[in-house]
Design a protein around this motif. Structure first.
Motif, mmCIF file in Angstrom:
data_model
loop_
_atom_site.group_PDB
_atom_site.id
_atom_site.type_symbol
_atom_site.label_atom_id
_atom_site.label_comp_id
_atom_site.label_asym_id
_atom_site.label_seq_id
_atom_site.Cartn_x
_atom_site.Cartn_y
_atom_site.Cartn_z
ATOM 1 N N CYS B 12 1.892 -9.443 7.523
ATOM 2 C CA CYS B 12 1.959 -7.785 7.036
ATOM 3 C C CYS B 12 2.103 -7.685 5.719
ATOM 4 O O CYS B 12 2.567 -7.527 5.077
ATOM 5 C CB CYS B 12 1.830 -6.191 7.733
ATOM 6 S SG CYS B 12 2.288 -7.470 9.236
ATOM 7 N N TYR B 13 0.883 -6.978 5.032
ATOM 8 C CA TYR B 13 1.262 -6.786 3.736
ATOM 9 C C TYR B 13 0.025 -5.843 3.072
ATOM 10 O O TYR B 13 -1.551 -4.624 3.912
ATOM 11 C CB TYR B 13 0.420 -7.957 2.846
ATOM 12 C CG TYR B 13 0.974 -7.640 0.954
ATOM 13 C CD1 TYR B 13 1.585 -7.201 0.363
ATOM 14 C CD2 TYR B 13 -0.492 -7.274 0.271
ATOM 15 C CE1 TYR B 13 1.888 -7.180 -0.879
ATOM 16 C CE2 TYR B 13 -0.286 -7.107 -0.914
ATOM 17 C CZ TYR B 13 1.081 -6.850 -1.408
ATOM 18 O OH TYR B 13 1.277 -5.945 -3.286
ATOM 19 N N THR B 14 0.920 -4.761 2.575
ATOM 20 C CA THR B 14 -0.274 -3.503 1.258
ATOM 21 C C THR B 14 0.321 -3.300 0.468
ATOM 22 O O THR B 14 1.203 -3.233 -0.472
ATOM 23 C CB THR B 14 0.275 -1.896 2.810
ATOM 24 O OG1 THR B 14 -0.027 -2.273 4.148
ATOM 25 C CG2 THR B 14 -0.392 -1.174 2.094
ATOM 26 N N PRO B 21 -3.448 -1.457 5.086
ATOM 27 C CA PRO B 21 -2.826 -2.978 4.811
ATOM 28 C C PRO B 21 -4.060 -3.922 4.478
ATOM 29 O O PRO B 21 -5.211 -3.632 4.681
ATOM 30 C CB PRO B 21 -2.150 -3.179 6.697
ATOM 31 C CG PRO B 21 -2.906 -2.126 7.146
ATOM 32 C CD PRO B 21 -3.447 -0.697 6.572
ATOM 33 N N SER B 22 -4.087 -4.548 4.216
ATOM 34 C CA SER B 22 -4.705 -5.985 3.547
ATOM 35 C C SER B 22 -4.850 -7.051 3.720
ATOM 36 O O SER B 22 -5.214 -7.809 4.466
ATOM 37 C CB SER B 22 -4.659 -5.782 2.153
ATOM 38 O OG SER B 22 -4.881 -5.260 0.481
ATOM 39 N N LEU B 23 -3.393 -7.283 4.587
ATOM 40 C CA LEU B 23 -3.099 -8.577 5.443
ATOM 41 C C LEU B 23 -2.021 -7.828 7.643
ATOM 42 O O LEU B 23 -1.980 -7.109 6.460
ATOM 43 C CB LEU B 23 -2.621 -9.793 4.959
ATOM 44 C CG LEU B 23 -3.340 -10.245 4.440
ATOM 45 C CD1 LEU B 23 -2.077 -11.145 3.616
ATOM 46 C CD2 LEU B 23 -4.101 -10.641 4.582
ATOM 47 N N CYS B 44 -12.142 -8.204 3.336
ATOM 48 C CA CYS B 44 -10.931 -9.507 4.514
ATOM 49 C C CYS B 44 -9.693 -9.290 3.896
ATOM 50 O O CYS B 44 -9.376 -9.180 4.959
ATOM 51 C CB CYS B 44 -12.314 -10.554 5.127
ATOM 52 S SG CYS B 44 -12.156 -11.777 4.223
ATOM 53 N N GLY B 45 -9.725 -9.753 3.132
ATOM 54 C CA GLY B 45 -8.314 -10.359 2.519
ATOM 55 C C GLY B 45 -7.529 -11.786 2.386
ATOM 56 O O GLY B 45 -7.017 -11.956 2.176
ATOM 57 N N GLY B 63 4.255 -3.854 -3.328
ATOM 58 C CA GLY B 63 3.989 -3.957 -2.399
ATOM 59 C C GLY B 63 4.820 -3.611 -1.537
ATOM 60 O O GLY B 63 5.827 -4.122 -1.280
ATOM 61 N N ASP B 64 4.048 -3.816 0.098
ATOM 62 C CA ASP B 64 4.939 -3.640 0.922
ATOM 63 C C ASP B 64 5.131 -4.963 2.161
ATOM 64 O O ASP B 64 3.616 -5.248 2.322
ATOM 65 C CB ASP B 64 4.567 -2.498 1.999
ATOM 66 C CG ASP B 64 5.315 -2.369 3.439
ATOM 67 O OD1 ASP B 64 6.536 -2.823 3.636
ATOM 68 O OD2 ASP B 64 4.941 -1.403 4.382
ATOM 69 N N PHE B 65 5.718 -5.866 1.619
ATOM 70 C CA PHE B 65 4.992 -7.472 2.369
ATOM 71 C C PHE B 65 6.563 -7.529 3.296
ATOM 72 O O PHE B 65 7.561 -7.133 3.811
ATOM 73 C CB PHE B 65 5.839 -8.045 1.357
ATOM 74 C CG PHE B 65 5.733 -9.994 1.529
ATOM 75 C CD1 PHE B 65 4.748 -10.546 0.769
ATOM 76 C CD2 PHE B 65 6.467 -9.907 2.348
ATOM 77 C CE1 PHE B 65 4.470 -11.984 1.009
ATOM 78 C CE2 PHE B 65 6.685 -11.099 2.532
ATOM 79 C CZ PHE B 65 5.729 -12.224 2.308
ATOM 80 N N LYS B 66 6.068 -7.885 5.139
ATOM 81 C CA LYS B 66 6.557 -7.885 6.006
ATOM 82 C C LYS B 66 6.179 -8.989 6.421
ATOM 83 O O LYS B 66 4.807 -9.778 6.226
ATOM 84 C CB LYS B 66 5.782 -7.020 7.198
ATOM 85 C CG LYS B 66 7.048 -5.405 6.929
ATOM 86 C CD LYS B 66 6.745 -5.278 8.344
ATOM 87 C CE LYS B 66 6.680 -3.447 7.842
ATOM 88 N NZ LYS B 66 6.108 -2.770 7.294
ATOM 89 N N GLY B 67 7.359 -9.989 6.843
ATOM 90 C CA GLY B 67 7.164 -11.162 7.360
ATOM 91 C C GLY B 67 7.410 -13.090 6.665
ATOM 92 O O GLY B 67 8.250 -12.086 5.301
#
Lengths: 271, 280
Positions: B12-14, B21-23, B44-45, B63-67
């Motif tokens: 997940c990424y913003t 969020p972009s992803l 679309c990402g 940015g905000d990165f998860k995963g």
């Protein structure tokens, strides 16, 4: 109305970028100019707003010979949207970008506000009003550069490669914008490599090769001609290619017609 | 089971200063040597996904990165960029923004020089990269005087000189005319045959779909379709997305309904030879 008569132009390298070009475009036509790199497409459209003046022959735009007027005068009649938006955009915000030419033309503030509002909505740019154009994506920048020209309402609109970086939905939207302008009586000229876009949306096509016009006519008749496609080294539309490979009696670039023709062939075989 | 060369889990990424969020929960795996086509509408990402594969996201963008994103066994969030750059090469839309040396040869040598490789090794890599891409004749030229298609090939050669296992290309043909675009896409096919894993973002599905192993479709930051190009381009979901389906796919879909037979052609050759076969 545009009349181009026997125009020849060379950049001084011994090659004629335009070599005796004749072309007539009536009011409120929608046409495409196609051809390989270096065919002379961009050189030709630069003659329409006087950026280039013919070395031989003449160019008449709305009754005025481009040699006898200035780029500033022609710019109000002919809006040129360049291929690379980075070469056009310069203002701090999208809104300022759109109002720039209007202010220069001396329009009243209310009129400017109205037109900018129209463009922001028409091109889905309302969310970016206060953003710097340089922070937008490639596709968005292209829409800003197109909007900035349409804002000042030129009679003739020339777009150089308007579909690059646009996805299929945006292309369809662009096509309907162009068709709308056309219905309002504007003349729209699209210079492009995007042969599928031409096949789907543009009724007349002019094919250039090595400084000359080698074909000019209704799109559905020109783009199925193998000789023209080969002479201009353009990749043909997918359906024209399919037609040739199947040896269809009446080649076409229209999905409905191709489907119908194949269906009939297959049905004939079942009898 | 083959070990994945790329493995993305729950990504997940913003972007910084963005609210959306972009992803969103992206899961993706690629095997070594796969050729994966990535497509989907604008915004679309796709581009964000590419940037995540070589660690630009989050390492340079914040940015905000998860995963997690693991490439060739390396976790992107804890691997320095110079390490990742030797494994994943990223090609952008506009080659002008990437090229800066005075000659093509120096441009291609720049990467290996920075790895402090021996002189002979650098010369060999440069020769080889120029050769594979088919631009050896341009090596003395300045990148500025080349056409868009040639510049894009220089950018690709510069990456190949780093001997990456994975090439990620974000709409490499967006600014190219069809003839140059075709030649760049065919080059991708050739490199893939030589064993490079290729992740290619592309709108021109008609030119490339028959050459890839897999097709992944993004929409709204999520992967909404993933499978063989035939499965994906003929799925109802994808046809509703407004992805520009090739004309051959549109015609085949319509014919399928009319003649009551499932047709799944990707090229005009396939469709034409099917029709000829039925007639004779």
């Amino acid at each position: 109305m545009i009349r181009i008569e026997g125009v020849t132009y060379s950049y001084g390298d011994g090659i004629n970028a335009l070599d005796g070009v004749d072309l007539e475009v009536k009011d409120s036509e929608l046409l495409a100019i196609v051809g390989e790199n270096g065919a002379g497409k961009t050189t030709l459209v630069k003659h329409l707003n006087g950026l280039l003046k013919p070395q031989r022959g003449r160019v008449i735009v709305e009754g005025v010979d481009t040699k006898e007027t200035t780029v500033a005068t022609l710019a109000k009649k002919v809006g040129l949207v360049f291929q690379n938006p980075d070469h056009m955009l310069f203002a701090e915000t999208v809104e300022k970008e759109l109002s720039f030419a209007l202010t220069n033309f001396g329009l009243p503030p209310e009129e400017i506000a109205k037109r900018v509002e129209w463009a922001l909505i028409e091109f889905k740019l309302s969310n970016y009003r206060d953003r710097s154009p340089f922070t937008l994506s490639g596709g968005e920048k292209k829409r800003v550069s197109l909007a900035s020209v349409l804002c000042y309402d030129p009679q003739i609109i020339v777009l150089d490669e308007p579909t690059t970086g646009q996805d299929s939905l945006q292309k369809t939207r662009l096509a309907s914008t162009l068709a709308n302008l056309n219905r309002q009586g504007k003349t729209v000229i699209v210079v492009t490599h995007d042969i599928e876009f031409v096949a789907d949306f543009i009724p007349r096509v002019v094919v250039m090769s090595r400084g000359k016009i080698i074909a000019d006519g209704p799109t559905e008749e020109i783009l199925i001609r193998k000789d023209v496609m080969e002479a201009s080294s353009i990749l043909p539309p997918q359906l024209a290619e399919l037609s040739w490979k199947m040896g269809l009696n009446s080649p076409s670039i229209n999905t409905d017609m191709i489907v119908e023709e194949i269906r009939q062939m297959l049905r004939g075989e079942q009898k | 089971m083959v070990l994945a060369i790329i493995e993305v889990k729950g990504l997940c990424y913003t972007y910084p200063e963005s609210e959306t969020p972009s992803l969103i929960d992206v899961n993706f795996k690629a095997e070594p040597g796969e050729f994966v086509l990535v497509t989907g509408p604008s915004g679309c990402g796709k581009t964000t996904f590419c940037r995540a594969l070589n660690g630009l996201i989050p390492n340079s963008y914040g940015g905000d990165f998860k995963g997690t994103v693991v490439v060739d066994g390396l976790l992107t969030t804890s691997t320095p960029v110079y390490e990742l750059a030797q494994r994943v090469g990223l090609v952008f839309q506009n080659p002008e923004n990437e090229l800066f040396c005075t000659t093509v040869e120096r441009e291609v040598a720049f990467g290996p020089e920075n790895l402090a490789l021996p002189r002979e090794e650098i010369a060999m890599r440069v020769e080889e990269a120029l050769e594979i891409v088919g631009i050896s004749h341009l090596k003395e030229k300045s990148p500025e005087e080349l056409s868009g298609g040639e510049q894009q090939k220089v950018a690709i050669a510069a990456l190949l000189a780093m001997k990456p296992k994975v090439l990620v290309l974000d709409e490499p043909t967006a600014n190219l005319d069809p003839v140059s675009a075709k030649s760049v896409l065919e080059l991708m096919h050739r490199l893939n045959k030589n064993g490079v894993t290729v992740i290619l973002v592309e709108h021109r599905l008609e030119m490339i779909s028959h050459l890839v192993d897999r097709c992944v479709v993004f929409e709204g930051g999520r992967i909404v379709a993933d499978g063989s190009p035939r499965e994906v381009l003929y799925s109802d979901k994808v046809s509703e997305l407004g992805v520009g389906l090739p004309k051959i796919v549109q015609v085949s879909r319509r014919l399928s309904g009319l003649i009551g037979e499932q047709l799944r052609f990707l090229t005009s050759d396939e469709l034409a030879s099917y029709v000829r076969g039925r007639l004779h």
